[in-house]
Design a protein around this motif. Structure first.
Motif, short mmCIF file in Angstrom:
data_model
loop_
_atom_site.label_atom_id
_atom_site.label_comp_id
_atom_site.label_asym_id
_atom_site.label_seq_id
_atom_site.Cartn_x
_atom_site.Cartn_y
_atom_site.Cartn_z
N LEU A 92 -4.09 7.56 11.43
CA LEU A 92 -2.80 8.12 11.51
C LEU A 92 -2.10 6.54 12.29
O LEU A 92 -0.82 6.74 11.20
CB LEU A 92 -2.72 8.44 13.46
N ILE A 93 -2.42 4.98 12.28
CA ILE A 93 -1.35 4.11 12.00
C ILE A 93 -1.36 4.10 10.09
O ILE A 93 -0.11 4.08 9.74
CB ILE A 93 -2.27 3.48 12.11
N ALA A 94 -2.03 4.10 9.14
CA ALA A 94 -2.07 4.00 8.09
C ALA A 94 -0.77 5.14 7.38
O ALA A 94 -0.47 4.99 6.61
CB ALA A 94 -3.30 4.18 7.36
N LEU A 95 -0.97 6.40 7.80
CA LEU A 95 -0.36 7.10 7.17
C LEU A 95 1.16 7.60 7.87
O LEU A 95 1.78 7.20 6.82
CB LEU A 95 -1.30 8.87 8.16
N LEU A 97 2.40 3.92 8.71
CA LEU A 97 3.26 3.11 7.97
C LEU A 97 3.16 3.18 6.40
O LEU A 97 4.14 2.83 5.62
CB LEU A 97 1.98 1.47 8.32
N GLY A 98 1.87 3.97 6.16
CA GLY A 98 2.37 4.26 3.98
C GLY A 98 3.51 4.87 4.12
O GLY A 98 3.86 5.04 2.78
N THR A 99 3.82 5.89 5.16
CA THR A 99 4.33 6.92 4.54
C THR A 99 6.28 6.43 4.41
O THR A 99 6.88 6.51 3.62
CB THR A 99 4.91 7.98 5.14
N VAL A 100 5.68 5.40 5.40
CA VAL A 100 7.54 4.88 6.11
C VAL A 100 7.76 3.74 4.47
O VAL A 100 8.85 3.33 4.83
CB VAL A 100 7.44 4.08 7.47
N ALA A 101 6.54 2.77 4.28
CA ALA A 101 7.01 1.65 3.17
C ALA A 101 7.26 2.48 2.15
O ALA A 101 8.43 1.90 1.27
CB ALA A 101 5.29 0.95 2.81
N ALA A 102 6.74 3.82 1.85
CA ALA A 102 7.03 4.51 1.05
C ALA A 102 9.13 5.24 0.25
O ALA A 102 9.36 6.17 -0.73
CB ALA A 102 5.86 5.95 0.43
N ASP A 109 9.65 -1.21 2.88
CA ASP A 109 8.42 -1.39 2.41
C ASP A 109 8.37 -2.90 2.10
O ASP A 109 7.21 -3.24 2.09
CB ASP A 109 9.23 -0.77 0.89
N ALA A 110 9.04 -3.74 2.17
CA ALA A 110 9.01 -5.24 2.02
C ALA A 110 7.97 -5.24 3.91
O ALA A 110 6.79 -6.10 3.29
CB ALA A 110 9.83 -5.42 1.88
N ALA A 111 8.38 -4.86 4.53
CA ALA A 111 7.96 -5.76 5.95
C ALA A 111 6.59 -5.13 6.26
O ALA A 111 5.21 -5.33 6.66
CB ALA A 111 8.95 -4.61 7.02
N VAL A 112 6.65 -2.94 5.42
CA VAL A 112 4.58 -3.38 5.54
C VAL A 112 4.24 -3.90 4.70
O VAL A 112 2.99 -3.90 4.99
CB VAL A 112 5.02 -1.34 5.08
N THR A 113 4.71 -4.16 3.39
CA THR A 113 3.74 -4.76 2.94
C THR A 113 2.83 -5.92 2.87
O THR A 113 1.86 -6.69 3.15
CB THR A 113 4.57 -4.68 1.12
N TRP A 114 3.80 -6.77 3.65
CA TRP A 114 3.77 -8.06 4.30
C TRP A 114 3.04 -7.93 5.62
O TRP A 114 1.67 -8.66 5.24
CB TRP A 114 5.10 -9.08 5.29
N ALA A 155 -4.04 2.48 4.09
CA ALA A 155 -1.88 2.55 4.13
C ALA A 155 -1.42 2.04 3.06
O ALA A 155 -0.54 3.07 2.76
CB ALA A 155 -1.60 1.82 5.28
N ARG A 156 -2.20 1.07 1.98
CA ARG A 156 -1.73 1.28 0.76
C ARG A 156 -1.95 2.64 0.03
O ARG A 156 -1.74 2.57 -0.85
CB ARG A 156 -3.02 0.04 0.09
N VAL A 157 -3.63 3.33 -0.14
CA VAL A 157 -3.66 4.18 -0.82
C VAL A 157 -2.22 5.24 -0.26
O VAL A 157 -2.17 5.87 -1.22
CB VAL A 157 -4.99 4.88 -0.67
N VAL A 158 -2.13 5.62 0.88
CA VAL A 158 -0.90 6.23 1.34
C VAL A 158 0.77 6.59 0.74
O VAL A 158 1.25 6.73 -0.13
CB VAL A 158 -0.90 6.79 3.20
#
Length: 280
Positions: A92-95, A97-102, A109-114, A155-158
């Motif tokens: 759920l955390i990955a879902l 954060l991945g959605t927020v990044a996208a 996106d930069a913050a989550v990727t970092w 999170a990267r996959v999402v």
């Protein structure tokens, strides 16, 4: 009459479904058996101590006369519950954060990727031990530690799936037809991302179980009075030199069997939902 490639695809789907059903059935059986064992898993009988595997005690008994089969089932049940809770929370955390990044723009996106790069740069087991120890160890310390450390890969996959879906033609058409962001997300993006999310969740589960057993074995996880697999393996180390091999072999094999079964289920399910690997 079915063509060969089509028949192979149907056979692969049936095999995947069979492996997945077997994994779920094994999971339910382990949890049910562990709960049913209850107090019997910790009952001592010094008249029956240090017995080798036999029909009466298939996994033998330990130095306190406790039945190792019951202890193993209770330990697996505990590990499975920790793994399910931790893997679900981590997914759920990955879902999120991945959605927020996208969808959150360049800064998000930069913050989550970092953050993903930072988490992946630290070894799981080290960070997991630190978090578990800081939270007082025990059930919740281990569960929170595993949940916090296992989300980056998913999170990267999402993020990649949501970005791909965002640029898809059917999403553009839906927006032009007047559908709002919430409707587009629930009717189009969620079904698109859900298969990969479920596969990621299933593949997180064996990792969560292994890491829970690892830090418990090292003394930073579940308490010694709890019949967990890590506790059983840790305690058995002092008796292996005395020839009591069954104390470690059977619990270890049971843990490996559960992990391999769910890893196979996740890998087969990934081939089924991934268009790039479904033809393999």
């Amino acid at each position: 009459m079915l063509h060969a490639p089509h028949a192979i695809r149907i056979g692969n789907r049936r095999l995947t479904l069979g492996v997945f059903v077997a994994a779920v059935a094994a999971l339910a059986a382990v949890v049910a058996a562990g709960i049913a064992a209850g107090d019997a898993a910790t009952a001592t009988d010094f008249a029956q101590k240090n017995l080798a595997p036999s029909l009466a005690h298939p996994f033998g008994t330990d130095w306190m006369g406790r039945d190792m089969l019951l202890r193993t089932l209770a330990g697996l049940s505990t590990s499975v519950l920790v793994g399910l809770l931790a893997a679900t929370a981590s997914a759920l955390i990955a879902l999120v954060l991945g959605t927020v990044a996208a969808l959150g723009g360049k800064r998000a996106d930069a913050a989550v990727t970092w953050l993903i790069d930072l988490m992946m740069g630290v070894p799981h087991i080290v960070l997991l031990i630190l978090i578990s120890f800081a939270l007082g160890k025990g059930f919740w310390g281990v569960a929170i530690g595993v949940a916090v450390t296992h989300w980056p890969s998913l999170a990267r996959v999402v993020r990649a799936e949501v970005l791909q879906c965002k640029e898809a033609a059917f999403v553009s058409v839906a927006r032009k037809l007047g559908q709002g962001p919430v409707r587009v997300a629930t009717r189009h993006m969620l079904p698109y991302v859900l298969p990969q999310f479920i596969v990621g969740l299933i593949l997180l589960f064996p990792h969560a179980i292994l890491h829970e057993a690892a830090i418990t074995f090292l003394g930073f996880g579940l308490p010694p009075e709890q019949p967990a697999i890590g506790v059983i393996l840790s305690e058995s180390m002092a008796y292996l030199s005395a020839g009591m091999w069954w104390l470690a072999v059977f619990p270890g094999l049971a843990l490996v069997a559960v992990v391999l079964l769910f890893d196979a289920a996740g890998s087969n399910l990934r081939k089924l939902v991934d268009p790039h690997s479904s033809q393999d």
